[in-house]
Design a protein around this motif. Structure first.
Motif, short mmCIF file in Angstrom:
data_model
loop_
_atom_site.label_atom_id
_atom_site.label_comp_id
_atom_site.label_asym_id
_atom_site.label_seq_id
_atom_site.Cartn_x
_atom_site.Cartn_y
_atom_site.Cartn_z
N CYS A 30 33.14 -7.98 -16.44
CA CYS A 30 33.07 -8.99 -17.65
C CYS A 30 33.83 -9.01 -18.75
O CYS A 30 33.68 -7.98 -19.44
CB CYS A 30 31.59 -8.98 -17.75
N HIS A 32 33.38 -10.76 -21.56
CA HIS A 32 32.39 -10.76 -22.67
C HIS A 32 31.69 -9.58 -23.00
O HIS A 32 31.73 -9.31 -24.11
CB HIS A 32 31.34 -11.83 -22.27
N CYS A 33 31.29 -8.97 -22.16
CA CYS A 33 30.47 -7.71 -22.57
C CYS A 33 30.81 -6.40 -21.77
O CYS A 33 30.24 -5.24 -22.09
CB CYS A 33 29.03 -8.11 -22.13
N GLU A 35 30.61 -5.52 -18.74
CA GLU A 35 30.00 -5.15 -17.55
C GLU A 35 30.72 -5.01 -16.20
O GLU A 35 31.51 -5.91 -16.07
CB GLU A 35 28.58 -6.32 -17.37
N CYS A 54 28.13 -13.00 -14.82
CA CYS A 54 27.63 -11.78 -15.24
C CYS A 54 26.24 -11.69 -15.37
O CYS A 54 25.68 -12.44 -16.22
CB CYS A 54 28.40 -11.22 -16.67
N CYS A 57 25.06 -10.27 -19.51
CA CYS A 57 25.22 -11.09 -20.55
C CYS A 57 24.94 -12.57 -20.09
O CYS A 57 24.81 -13.66 -21.07
CB CYS A 57 26.36 -10.98 -21.35
ZN LIG Z 1 28.78 -10.08 -19.61
#
Ligand SMILES: [Zn+2]
Length: 243
Positions: A30, A32-33, A35, A54, A57
């Motif tokens: 991911c 964004h985070c 993961e 994901c 998040c």
């Molecule tokens: Zn994420």
């Protein structure tokens, strides 16, 4: 990957799968985070191809998020081709050549070039170019007033309005630097050029007046006409002045 007829350059799905295989060697993560485990591919008609979810998040993403290819209407295969051409061509590639090869407008080709060059940006100190090397300088204006459409194509509007100007320098082996300038004129252009480019270099620019004088400070200076009529069978760029 030198074959320009390769599927990844001609087919959007193949391009995405290629990027997924390369960027996600150890499986999707991911952007964004970060993961790596709780990530799932969303299949099915109602999802965009390549969309992932994901479960950490709760955000969605594709492989282009966080890359220079994100948020673009240009198909990914054209991005891959442009990146390949700009980074591997021995002699380098002008925006005009790219515009013709990709079948996108000159304006689009310019923005693609700029974005790719930003991504390949050179952070090494010291002058660019040198004996026997070509450095290409180009300028563009960010902002809606920066471009005018006349005579059937886009042209850069010079030095007017509040548009922000960017001067880009590209050495013909991939090193590139970009600079914001308040306005484009002989003085600001000269400042960028003489502080960044070795005077032993051959300078390549468009025909703008503000390159003429500073061009004489370099070993060679060629100016190229970007606004040649479309569908002209002559070479894409005409060399108008060279020493
Ligand atoms: Zn994420």
């Amino acid at each position: 990957m030198c074959d320009l007829t390769n599927e990844i350059f001609t087919n959007e799905t193949a391009a995405r799968e290629y990027l997924e295989a390369n960027r996600w060697e150890d499986g999707p993560f991911c952007p964004h985070c970060g993961e790596t485990e709780k990530v799932q591919r969303l299949n099915g008609e109602k999802h965009r191809p390549g969309l992932h979810q994901c479960n950490s998040c709760r955000k969605q993403f594709t492989v282009t998020v966080g890359t220079l290819f994100e948020r673009s209407k240009v198909p990914l295969n054209k991005w891959l081709l442009a990146t390949h051409l700009l980074s591997s061509s021995k002699k380098g590639m002008s925006t005009h050549q790219l515009h013709r090869m990709l079948g996108v407008t000159y304006k689009t080709a310019w923005f693609m070039t700029h974005r790719i060059r930003e991504a390949m940006k050179d952070n090494r100190p010291g002058p660019m170019g040198g004996g026997g090397k070509i450095v290409e300088a180009d300028e563009t204006y960010i902002g809606s007033t920066g471009w005018v459409f006349t005579h059937g194509r886009w042209h850069k509007k010079r030095g007017t309005g509040d548009a922000k100007a960017i001067v880009s320098l590209v050495e013909r082996d991939g090193r590139a630097r970009s600079f914001h300038v308040d306005r484009v004129n002989s003085k600001t252009i000269r400042n960028v050029l003489v502080t960044n480019v070795s005077r032993e270099s051959d300078l390549m620019t468009d025909e703008a007046q503000f390159y003429k004088r500073v061009g004489e400070e370099f070993k060679g200076h060629q100016s190229v006409n970007h606004t040649r009529k479309p569908n002209n069978s002559a070479p894409a760029a005409s060399v108008l002045a060279s020493k």
